[in-house]
Enzyme design. Structure first.
Site, PDB file in Angstrom:
ATOM      1  CE  LYS A  45      -0.424  -0.099   4.995  1.00 29.35           C
ATOM      2  NZ  LYS A  45      -1.168   0.375   6.117  1.00 29.35           N
ATOM      3  CE1 TYR A 270      15.504  31.007   5.031  1.00 33.85           C
ATOM      4  CE2 TYR A 270      15.418  28.655   4.591  1.00 33.85           C
ATOM      5  CZ  TYR A 270      15.312  29.973   4.152  1.00 33.85           C
ATOM      6  OH  TYR A 270      15.016  30.233   2.845  1.00 33.85           O
TER       7      TYR A 270
HETATM    8  C1  LIG Z   1      -3.867  -4.408   8.308  1.00 30.06           C
HETATM    9  C2  LIG Z   1      -2.402  -4.284   8.118  1.00 30.06           C
HETATM   10  N1  LIG Z   1      -1.678  -5.400   7.994  1.00 30.06           N
HETATM   11  C3  LIG Z   1      -0.337  -5.355   7.816  1.00 30.06           C
HETATM   12  C4  LIG Z   1       0.338  -4.152   7.784  1.00 30.06           C
HETATM   13  C5  LIG Z   1       1.848  -4.138   7.622  1.00 30.06           C
HETATM   14  O1  LIG Z   1       2.445  -3.664   8.781  1.00 30.06           O
HETATM   15  P1  LIG Z   1       4.042  -3.506   8.893  1.00 30.06           P
HETATM   16  O2  LIG Z   1       4.409  -2.512   7.848  1.00 30.06           O
HETATM   17  O3  LIG Z   1       4.262  -2.988  10.266  1.00 30.06           O
HETATM   18  O4  LIG Z   1       4.614  -4.839   8.635  1.00 30.06           O
HETATM   19  C6  LIG Z   1      -0.384  -2.976   7.937  1.00 30.06           C
HETATM   20  C7  LIG Z   1       0.332  -1.693   7.943  1.00 30.06           C
HETATM   21  O5  LIG Z   1      -0.086  -0.676   8.398  1.00 30.06           O
HETATM   22  C8  LIG Z   1      -1.790  -3.032   8.100  1.00 30.06           C
HETATM   23  O6  LIG Z   1      -2.518  -1.932   8.248  1.00 30.06           O
END
Ligand SMILES: Cc1ncc(COP(=O)(O)O)c(C=O)c1O
EC number: 5.1.1.1
Length: 375
Positions: A45, A270
């Site tokens: 994602k 800055y």
């Molecule tokens: C439902 C879910 N599963 C898995 C993950 C993966 O988590 P991580 O990046 O900590 O392995 C996420 C990440 O936010 C998530 O929202």
């Protein structure tokens, strides 16, 4: 020369990190009492946490059997780029009209509330869907309450629109393996799984994210869901990942574009926030918060210039930052700079900037093009 900023993504590092994550699951399932197979999907994602979702999906083609994204738009983009791997929508459908796209693109969906259940029951779908029923075992962010889980499960499996149901939960404290909430979340989902596991539509359980997969073997189940570790970043916000065989995938590089001497008592940048305590040499680097380097990084944050580490000096600007290179040798305009990557862990910079490696890589702007290597 063009502005020398570069963001390199090592796709083989992602492949190797995935192979390690997958092996953790396989080894745990082989040594478990029930011997059930454990599978590992790849969470890609948010543009694969800023690494490029399409390139990551291509790199994992034939390795990861399932990819996870947050929205239908992210899934559509993958399909438009000819990614054929199964895709799971981690937050499910945001409106009922998305269900026909789910069917068309062969997606699996999370269901985390009663409205989403009713939307599935109300439609006539061309093909039944694989559902991941998200249960709120203690994170209290998304999910069906444990007290309503059996009813939700029964409702779903009685529908012709549902092919299978995977029980799923997400941990609030997986980066603290001894935390009582983590243990209570695991127990809670396991109790529920015992009650429904004999049903024909039961597909299994999904619990572990990166931290749980790495540190809590009892959370390893039918499908593990690592994200951050695939990119070579420790979920424990450790700067030293040498304890974990993970390879950082993203390298954020630039060059020195100016060098100057400043006298004791003169300030840099800055707000005149850094003042030389001795005659100093300051290197100006072409990278700033407009390129994704955190403005909140404090003076002292490590920067690697020409293979040597030196401290950030003063405030980060939009396009530039300054480094105190007084102690370094062989520094000139054009010297190579690593802001994070294989030598400077992104978690190190994150600690100096009061945030997490997760945030730094995910919010990288598109201003600097990603360069993919080891495809
Ligand atoms: C439902 C879910 N599963 C898995 C993950 C993966 O988590 P991580 O990046 O900590 O392995 C996420 C990440 O936010 C998530 O929202």
């Amino acid at each position: 020369m063009p502005r020398p900023i570069s963001i390199t993504v090592d796709l083989d590092a992602i492949r190797q990190n995935f192979a390690y994550a997958n092996a953790l699951g396989v080894n745990a399932s082989e040594s478990s009492a029930n011997g059930h197979q454990s599978n590992t999907l790849a969470v890609i994602k948010a543009d694969a946490y800023g690494h490029g979702a399409v390139a990551t999906a291509r790199a994992l083609d034939g390795k990861a059997a399932l990819l996870a994204v947050s929205s239908i738009e992210e899934a559509v983009s993958l399909r438009q780029h000819h990614i054929k791997t199964s895709i799971l929508l981690l937050e499910g459908c945001f409106c009922p009209s998305e269900l026909s796209v789910v069917n068309e693109l062969n997606l699996q969906i999370v269901i985390h509330n009663q409205k989403q259940i009713e939307d599935v029951l109300a439609q006539v779908l061309a093909k039944p869907i694989n559902i991941w029923l998200k249960i709120d075992t203690g994170m209290h962010r998304l999910g069906i309450p444990v007290s309503e889980a059996l009813r939700a499960y029964t409702q779903l499996v009685s529908s012709k629109n549902v092919r299978s149901v995977m029980l799923m939960t997400h941990f609030a404290t997986s980066d603290q393996p001894e935390h009582p909430l983590l243990l209570s979340q695991i127990e809670s989902i396991q109790k529920l799984a015992e009650k429904v596991s004999a049903q024909p539509s039961y597909a299994g359980c999904s619990l572990a994210n990166s931290a749980a997969l790495l540190a809590t073997p009892k959370s390893i189940s039918t499908w593990n869901r690592p994200g951050i570790m695939l990119y070579g970043i420790s979920p424990f916000n450790q700067s030293d990942i040498s304890a974990l065989p993970l390879i950082p995938a993203m390298t954020f590089c630039s060059k020195v574009i100016a060098l100057r001497r400043v006298a004791t008592g003169e300030s840099v940048g800055y707000g005149a926030a850094w003042t030389a305590k001795r005659p100093s040499v300051i290197a100006t680097v072409a990278a700033g918060y407009g390129d994704g380097y955190p403005r909140t990084a404090k003076s002292g944050t490590p920067v690697m210039i020409n293979g040597q580490i030196a401290p950030l000096a003063g405030r980060v600007s939009m396009d530039m930052l300054c480094v105190d290179v007084t102690q370094l040798i062989d520094i000139s305009e054009g010297s190579p700079v690593e802001l994070w990557g294989k030598n400077i862990p992104v978690n190190d910079v994150a600690t100096w900037a009061d945030t997490l490696g997760y945030e730094l890589v995910t919010r990288m702007p598109t201003r600097a093009k990603r360069v993919f290597i080891n495809e």
